[in-house]
Design a protein around this motif. Structure first.
Motif, PDB file in Angstrom:
ATOM      1  N   ARG A 114     -23.957  29.161  -7.236  1.00 14.46           N
ATOM      2  CA  ARG A 114     -25.016  30.084  -7.652  1.00 14.46           C
ATOM      3  C   ARG A 114     -26.357  29.365  -7.762  1.00 14.46           C
ATOM      4  NH1 ARG A 114     -23.070  31.717 -12.438  1.00 14.46           N
ATOM      5  NH2 ARG A 114     -24.310  30.193 -13.571  1.00 14.46           N
ATOM      6  N   ARG A 115     -26.372  28.212  -8.412  1.00 13.51           N
ATOM      7  CA  ARG A 115     -27.622  27.477  -8.605  1.00 13.51           C
ATOM      8  C   ARG A 115     -28.154  26.911  -7.295  1.00 13.51           C
ATOM      9  NH1 ARG A 115     -26.023  24.660 -14.406  1.00 13.51           N
ATOM     10  NH2 ARG A 115     -26.235  26.587 -15.603  1.00 13.51           N
ATOM     11  N   LEU A 116     -27.257  26.435  -6.453  1.00 15.90           N
ATOM     12  CA  LEU A 116     -27.670  25.918  -5.141  1.00 15.90           C
ATOM     13  C   LEU A 116     -28.307  27.036  -4.300  1.00 15.90           C
ATOM     14  CD1 LEU A 116     -27.281  23.270  -3.279  1.00 15.90           C
ATOM     15  CD2 LEU A 116     -25.548  24.678  -2.181  1.00 15.90           C
ATOM     16  N   MET A 117     -27.682  28.199  -4.310  1.00 10.55           N
ATOM     17  CA  MET A 117     -28.201  29.350  -3.548  1.00 10.55           C
ATOM     18  C   MET A 117     -29.582  29.765  -4.070  1.00 10.55           C
ATOM     19  SD  MET A 117     -25.847  30.069  -1.301  1.00 10.55           S
ATOM     20  CE  MET A 117     -25.866  31.759  -0.787  1.00 10.55           C
ATOM     21  N   LYS A 118     -29.733  29.803  -5.375  1.00 10.43           N
ATOM     22  CA  LYS A 118     -31.032  30.178  -5.944  1.00 10.43           C
ATOM     23  C   LYS A 118     -32.100  29.158  -5.569  1.00 10.43           C
ATOM     24  CE  LYS A 118     -29.465  32.858  -9.921  1.00 10.43           C
ATOM     25  NZ  LYS A 118     -29.470  32.978 -11.382  1.00 10.43           N
ATOM     26  N   TYR A 119     -31.724  27.878  -5.615  1.00 10.41           N
ATOM     27  CA  TYR A 119     -32.699  26.816  -5.342  1.00 10.41           C
ATOM     28  C   TYR A 119     -33.101  26.789  -3.861  1.00 10.41           C
ATOM     29  CZ  TYR A 119     -34.906  22.215  -5.374  1.00 10.41           C
ATOM     30  OH  TYR A 119     -35.800  21.193  -5.243  1.00 10.41           O
ATOM     31  N   TYR A 120     -32.143  26.831  -2.964  1.00  8.62           N
ATOM     32  CA  TYR A 120     -32.467  26.686  -1.539  1.00  8.62           C
ATOM     33  C   TYR A 120     -32.713  28.004  -0.816  1.00  8.62           C
ATOM     34  CZ  TYR A 120     -31.600  21.713  -1.616  1.00  8.62           C
ATOM     35  OH  TYR A 120     -31.693  20.377  -1.885  1.00  8.62           O
ATOM     36  N   PHE A 121     -31.985  29.045  -1.155  1.00  3.44           N
ATOM     37  CA  PHE A 121     -32.105  30.278  -0.386  1.00  3.44           C
ATOM     38  C   PHE A 121     -33.018  31.312  -1.024  1.00  3.44           C
ATOM     39  CE2 PHE A 121     -27.992  28.466   0.914  1.00  3.44           C
ATOM     40  CZ  PHE A 121     -28.260  28.292   2.267  1.00  3.44           C
ATOM     41  N   GLU A 122     -33.168  31.251  -2.349  1.00  2.61           N
ATOM     42  CA  GLU A 122     -34.091  32.169  -3.013  1.00  2.61           C
ATOM     43  C   GLU A 122     -35.400  31.477  -3.361  1.00  2.61           C
ATOM     44  OE1 GLU A 122     -32.229  34.199  -6.297  1.00  2.61           O
ATOM     45  OE2 GLU A 122     -30.372  34.477  -5.152  1.00  2.61           O
ATOM     46  N   ASP A 123     -35.523  30.201  -2.998  1.00  2.82           N
ATOM     47  CA  ASP A 123     -36.749  29.412  -3.164  1.00  2.82           C
ATOM     48  C   ASP A 123     -37.248  29.395  -4.611  1.00  2.82           C
ATOM     49  OD1 ASP A 123     -38.521  27.688  -1.964  1.00  2.82           O
ATOM     50  OD2 ASP A 123     -40.020  29.246  -1.613  1.00  2.82           O
ATOM     51  N   GLU A 132     -33.651  31.915 -16.128  1.00  4.92           N
ATOM     52  CA  GLU A 132     -32.778  33.046 -15.793  1.00  4.92           C
ATOM     53  C   GLU A 132     -31.400  32.900 -16.425  1.00  4.92           C
ATOM     54  OE1 GLU A 132     -32.378  33.605 -11.583  1.00  4.92           O
ATOM     55  OE2 GLU A 132     -34.496  34.091 -11.333  1.00  4.92           O
ATOM     56  N   GLU A 133     -30.896  31.658 -16.432  1.00  7.58           N
ATOM     57  CA  GLU A 133     -29.533  31.436 -16.885  1.00  7.58           C
ATOM     58  C   GLU A 133     -29.444  31.002 -18.341  1.00  7.58           C
ATOM     59  OE1 GLU A 133     -27.315  29.061 -14.129  1.00  7.58           O
ATOM     60  OE2 GLU A 133     -27.744  30.433 -12.475  1.00  7.58           O
ATOM     61  N   GLY A 134     -30.582  30.841 -18.992  1.00 10.88           N
ATOM     62  CA  GLY A 134     -30.596  30.484 -20.407  1.00 10.88           C
ATOM     63  C   GLY A 134     -30.029  29.099 -20.681  1.00 10.88           C
ATOM     64  N   CYS A 135     -30.369  28.153 -19.818  1.00  9.51           N
ATOM     65  CA  CYS A 135     -29.903  26.779 -20.020  1.00  9.51           C
ATOM     66  C   CYS A 135     -31.076  25.829 -19.810  1.00  9.51           C
ATOM     67  CB  CYS A 135     -28.746  26.445 -19.080  1.00  9.51           C
ATOM     68  SG  CYS A 135     -29.180  26.504 -17.345  1.00  9.51           S
ATOM     69  N   SER A 136     -30.809  24.545 -19.891  1.00  6.65           N
ATOM     70  CA  SER A 136     -31.897  23.575 -19.774  1.00  6.65           C
ATOM     71  C   SER A 136     -32.201  23.242 -18.316  1.00  6.65           C
ATOM     72  CB  SER A 136     -31.553  22.293 -20.532  1.00  6.65           C
ATOM     73  OG  SER A 136     -30.531  21.589 -19.853  1.00  6.65           O
ATOM     74  N   PHE A 137     -33.390  22.778 -18.123  1.00  4.97           N
ATOM     75  CA  PHE A 137     -33.874  22.313 -16.824  1.00  4.97           C
ATOM     76  C   PHE A 137     -32.956  21.217 -16.287  1.00  4.97           C
ATOM     77  CE2 PHE A 137     -36.382  19.159 -14.543  1.00  4.97           C
ATOM     78  CZ  PHE A 137     -37.109  19.923 -13.633  1.00  4.97           C
ATOM     79  N   GLN A 138     -32.557  20.279 -17.174  1.00  2.00           N
ATOM     80  CA  GLN A 138     -31.731  19.142 -16.777  1.00  2.00           C
ATOM     81  C   GLN A 138     -30.355  19.603 -16.297  1.00  2.00           C
ATOM     82  OE1 GLN A 138     -33.373  19.268 -19.723  1.00  2.00           O
ATOM     83  NE2 GLN A 138     -34.926  17.685 -19.457  1.00  2.00           N
ATOM     84  N   MET A 139     -29.794  20.611 -16.941  1.00  2.00           N
ATOM     85  CA  MET A 139     -28.480  21.116 -16.536  1.00  2.00           C
ATOM     86  C   MET A 139     -28.528  21.700 -15.129  1.00  2.00           C
ATOM     87  SD  MET A 139     -26.317  20.350 -18.804  1.00  2.00           S
ATOM     88  CE  MET A 139     -24.936  21.285 -18.199  1.00  2.00           C
ATOM     89  N   VAL A 140     -29.602  22.421 -14.823  1.00  2.00           N
ATOM     90  CA  VAL A 140     -29.747  22.999 -13.483  1.00  2.00           C
ATOM     91  C   VAL A 140     -29.919  21.879 -12.456  1.00  2.00           C
ATOM     92  CG1 VAL A 140     -31.201  24.442 -12.005  1.00  2.00           C
ATOM     93  CG2 VAL A 140     -30.689  25.179 -14.329  1.00  2.00           C
ATOM     94  N   ALA A 141     -30.771  20.902 -12.767  1.00  2.00           N
ATOM     95  CA  ALA A 141     -31.004  19.795 -11.840  1.00  2.00           C
ATOM     96  C   ALA A 141     -29.703  19.036 -11.563  1.00  2.00           C
ATOM     97  CB  ALA A 141     -32.064  18.854 -12.400  1.00  2.00           C
ATOM     98  N   LYS A 142     -28.929  18.736 -12.623  1.00  2.00           N
ATOM     99  CA  LYS A 142     -27.649  18.032 -12.455  1.00  2.00           C
ATOM    100  C   LYS A 142     -26.683  18.855 -11.616  1.00  2.00           C
ATOM    101  CE  LYS A 142     -27.719  15.287 -16.684  1.00  2.00           C
ATOM    102  NZ  LYS A 142     -27.104  15.072 -18.005  1.00  2.00           N
TER     103      LYS A 142
END
Length: 156
Positions: A114-123, A132-142
């Motif tokens: 889900r996060r990969l798709m949002k980052y690369y395909f939904e820009d 959107e997901e109610g979590c930290s920036f670092q968690m998404v990056a990891k």
């Protein structure tokens, strides 16, 4: 001119203006000797000019919005001549690689996918995804970095 005038986009091919003042209709223009002239015209002539101008503006809008406005130069035509068309083999290989990538993405965990798709395909950036997901920036990056590592392993 103090009268009510229809609002029109002016261009160099429209040498006159029409307007209404005190219930009378006028056309103004510069004559061949560059003198400014105001002539009173009848309502039917005014309406004919008005209709013509509206059609002209409509046509100019179509040209502006829908027709290609790029300029073609010898150099750009020369570059187009030497651009290689993709071969059938290359097209098939690209399609196979794309299918392989999509298959590998499906093997990721739901969160990574889900996060990969949002980052690369939904820009979206990491911050937007985190909000959107109610979590930290670092968690998404990891999560995205882990997804990329996992994709590399799967695609080897």
């Amino acid at each position: 001119m103090e009268g009510r005038q229809p609002k029109r986009r002016k261009d160099k091919y429209n040498p006159y203006e029409i307007y209404e003042k005190n219930g009378k209709y006028y056309i103004s223009f510069h004559n061949g000797e560059k003198e400014y002239k105001d002539l009173e015209i009848g309502k039917n002539v005014y309406e004919a000019f008005n209709t013509f101008e509206l059609q002209d503006v409509s046509h100019m809008n179509v040209v502006d919005r829908h027709l290609e406005q790029s300029e073609i130069w010898d150099s750009s035509l020369y570059e187009r001549i030497f651009q290689k068309e993709e071969s059938v083999e290359d097209t098939v290989l690209n399609k196979l690689e794309t299918e392989r990538l999509h298959s590998a993405i499906q093997q990721l965990s739901e969160i990574q996918r889900r996060r990969l798709m949002k980052y690369y395909f939904e820009d979206k950036n990491y911050e937007q995804i985190a909000q959107e997901e109610g979590c930290s920036f670092q968690m998404v990056a990891k999560s995205v970095k882990a997804a990329i590592r996992n994709l590399k392993k799967i695609l080897r």
